[in-house]
Design a protein around this motif. Sequence first.
Motif, short mmCIF file in Angstrom:
data_model
loop_
_atom_site.label_atom_id
_atom_site.label_comp_id
_atom_site.label_asym_id
_atom_site.label_seq_id
_atom_site.Cartn_x
_atom_site.Cartn_y
_atom_site.Cartn_z
N PHE A 118 0.81 -1.26 0.07
CA PHE A 118 -0.09 -0.21 -0.06
C PHE A 118 0.77 1.33 -0.14
CE2 PHE A 118 0.56 -1.08 4.57
CZ PHE A 118 1.05 0.16 4.94
N SER A 119 0.60 2.53 -0.53
CA SER A 119 1.15 3.63 -0.33
C SER A 119 0.34 4.34 0.92
CB SER A 119 0.82 4.55 -1.62
OG SER A 119 -0.34 4.85 -2.03
N GLU A 120 1.03 5.42 1.24
CA GLU A 120 0.26 6.01 2.48
C GLU A 120 0.46 7.62 2.16
OE1 GLU A 120 -0.10 5.66 7.12
OE2 GLU A 120 1.99 5.35 6.60
N VAL A 121 -0.27 8.42 2.07
CA VAL A 121 -0.46 9.71 1.96
C VAL A 121 -1.31 10.42 2.81
CG1 VAL A 121 -0.79 11.57 0.23
CG2 VAL A 121 0.42 9.42 -0.46
N GLY A 122 -0.67 11.23 3.65
CA GLY A 122 -1.38 11.94 4.52
C GLY A 122 -2.15 11.27 5.44
N GLY A 123 -1.66 10.15 6.05
CA GLY A 123 -2.26 8.96 6.80
C GLY A 123 -3.22 8.14 6.29
N GLU A 124 -3.63 8.35 5.05
CA GLU A 124 -4.41 7.43 4.45
C GLU A 124 -3.87 6.36 3.61
OE1 GLU A 124 -8.38 7.63 1.36
OE2 GLU A 124 -8.01 9.22 3.12
N TYR A 184 5.43 3.96 1.80
CA TYR A 184 4.68 2.68 1.49
C TYR A 184 4.80 1.69 2.84
CZ TYR A 184 5.49 4.64 -2.83
OH TYR A 184 5.39 5.46 -4.17
N GLY A 185 4.12 0.56 2.37
CA GLY A 185 4.04 -0.52 3.74
C GLY A 185 3.48 -1.69 2.79
N PHE A 186 3.46 -2.91 3.63
CA PHE A 186 2.79 -3.71 3.30
C PHE A 186 2.15 -4.77 4.43
CE2 PHE A 186 7.28 -4.98 3.27
CZ PHE A 186 7.31 -6.41 4.19
N THR A 187 1.07 -5.59 4.28
CA THR A 187 0.45 -6.28 5.12
C THR A 187 0.75 -7.68 5.08
OG1 THR A 187 -1.64 -5.95 4.27
CG2 THR A 187 -1.23 -4.40 5.84
N VAL A 188 0.89 -8.34 6.09
CA VAL A 188 1.17 -9.85 5.90
C VAL A 188 0.00 -10.35 6.69
CG1 VAL A 188 2.66 -11.74 6.52
CG2 VAL A 188 3.62 -9.55 5.98
#
Length: 181
Positions: free
Chosen positions: A94-100, A126-130
């Motif tokens: 996922f990308s994260e912009v302004g906490g969203e 950015y990030g990713f969920t497992v």
Amino acid sequence: MKKAFYSKVAGSLLLSAGLLASGAAAADETITLNAGGVGVFGITHAAGEEFTDTFLFSLTPDWAGWAAGSAAVGITNLNGVLTPNVDITNIVFFSEVGGERTELETTFNDGAITFYPTAMLEAGSYGFTVTGVVASNVQAGSYAGNLSVTPVPEPATYAMLGVGIGLLAFTARRKTNNKLG
């Protein structure tokens, strides 16, 4: 009277500690990429636990490029049979912009536990969920992995490369011996 009061205070402190501990278990983990663009991640979970873990990372303009990751799960000896102790069911970038957070299209190969976004990542957060479950109801389970980012050179880098190759070609052409043909 004091004993009842202290037992209620102790009970509420224990409840608060439990809530804080459970909140800490769901906290996002930050991955720091080394100079080569590689970062490591991993977590251990309690027996039988379902989990969704989130790992965050940032890319600077110098490191904008392609990202890919892989993971390995722990092995547990259950009744003489070695079996994976964690079943990872999905990994999504996922990308994260302004906490969203906005999910990115991600390719996940659960057989080899490899994953990557289908598009190049620009500079940003950015990030990713497992997501998954611990396979045993008796023993804890764990997994670990790495995330690597391969930067894409800027157009100016390609221009400098082209000029350098052109100068080499020009120099080589000037040094040809006309006597040899």
